[in-house]
Design an enzyme around this catalytic site. Structure first.
Site, PDB file in Angstrom:
ATOM      1  N   GLY A  24      54.691-102.467   2.440  1.00  0.00           N
ATOM      2  CA  GLY A  24      56.276-102.114   2.310  1.00  0.00           C
ATOM      3  C   GLY A  24      56.406-100.737   2.335  1.00  0.00           C
ATOM      4  N   ASP A  25      55.508 -99.754   2.454  1.00  0.00           N
ATOM      5  CA  ASP A  25      55.691 -98.186   2.392  1.00  0.00           C
ATOM      6  C   ASP A  25      54.627 -97.662   2.727  1.00  0.00           C
ATOM      7  OD1 ASP A  25      57.359 -95.967   2.404  1.00  0.00           O
ATOM      8  OD2 ASP A  25      56.917 -95.736  -0.059  1.00  0.00           O
ATOM      9  N   PHE A  26      53.802 -98.105   3.920  1.00  0.00           N
ATOM     10  CA  PHE A  26      52.572 -97.649   4.167  1.00  0.00           C
ATOM     11  C   PHE A  26      52.768 -96.342   5.020  1.00  0.00           C
ATOM     12  CE2 PHE A  26      48.118 -97.683   6.719  1.00  0.00           C
ATOM     13  CZ  PHE A  26      47.564 -97.704   5.456  1.00  0.00           C
TER      14      PHE A  26
END
Length: 164
Positions: A24-26
């Site tokens: 979700g926040d790579f």
């Protein structure tokens, strides 16, 4: 006429093949690297699991493309190499390909809105919280003005060059 959002809801969600846990926040701030044996680098760890969720993997691809667009000197062009790497493991079906532009644009919007909101809660962290927004608003405007057809053409033609 059917809106882009309705097209997305009625086609992509129902036909995506890959579903599971997404980071979700790579992005570059959440990836640890170390030197490898070939004078390059390899991923040695991933940080920040606060945005993890279950969902379609194509969402993770869109998030990754968006963050790479922020960092790359040619933000439109960089989608191709990211897409090529992704499809070497998870080939996209036609519906996933068709929604990718909308997903990237949506992630830009989400990131910009959440950054502003987060600054109201934590003004002492404004410098960090606004990292994506500083470049993101200009890139989002460019992506929007170029349009879906043009951006997808660049991404998919560039990706095909890597897959030869």
């Amino acid at each position: 006429p059917e809106s882009e959002g309705n097209k997305f809801a009625s086609s992509v969600i129902l036909t995506s093949r890959y579903y599971g846990i997404n980071h979700g926040d790579f992005n570059d701030l959440n990836v640890l690297v170390q030197p490898d044996d070939n004078n390059g680098y390899k991923i040695s760890g991933v940080l920040d699991f606060g945005d993890m969720s279950s969902g379609y993997y194509v969402y993770e691809l869109a998030i990754t493309i968006m963050y790479m667009m922020i960092e790359h000197p040619d933000p439109i062009e960089v989608g191709g190499p990211v897409l090529a790497g992704w499809e070497s493991v998870f080939p996209l079906n036609e519906d996933e390909k068709d929604c990718l532009y909308l997903l990237v644009v949506s992630r830009f919007c989400q990131s910009l809105v959440m950054a502003r909101y987060s600054v109201t809660l934590h003004p002492e962290n404004e410098e960090y919280l606004m990292i994506t927004s500083r470049k993101g608003i200009k890139i989002l405007q460019q992506v929007w003005e170029l349009g879906k057809e043009h951006v997808e053409k660049v991404w998919f033609q560039r990706a095909a060059q890597f897959n030869k």
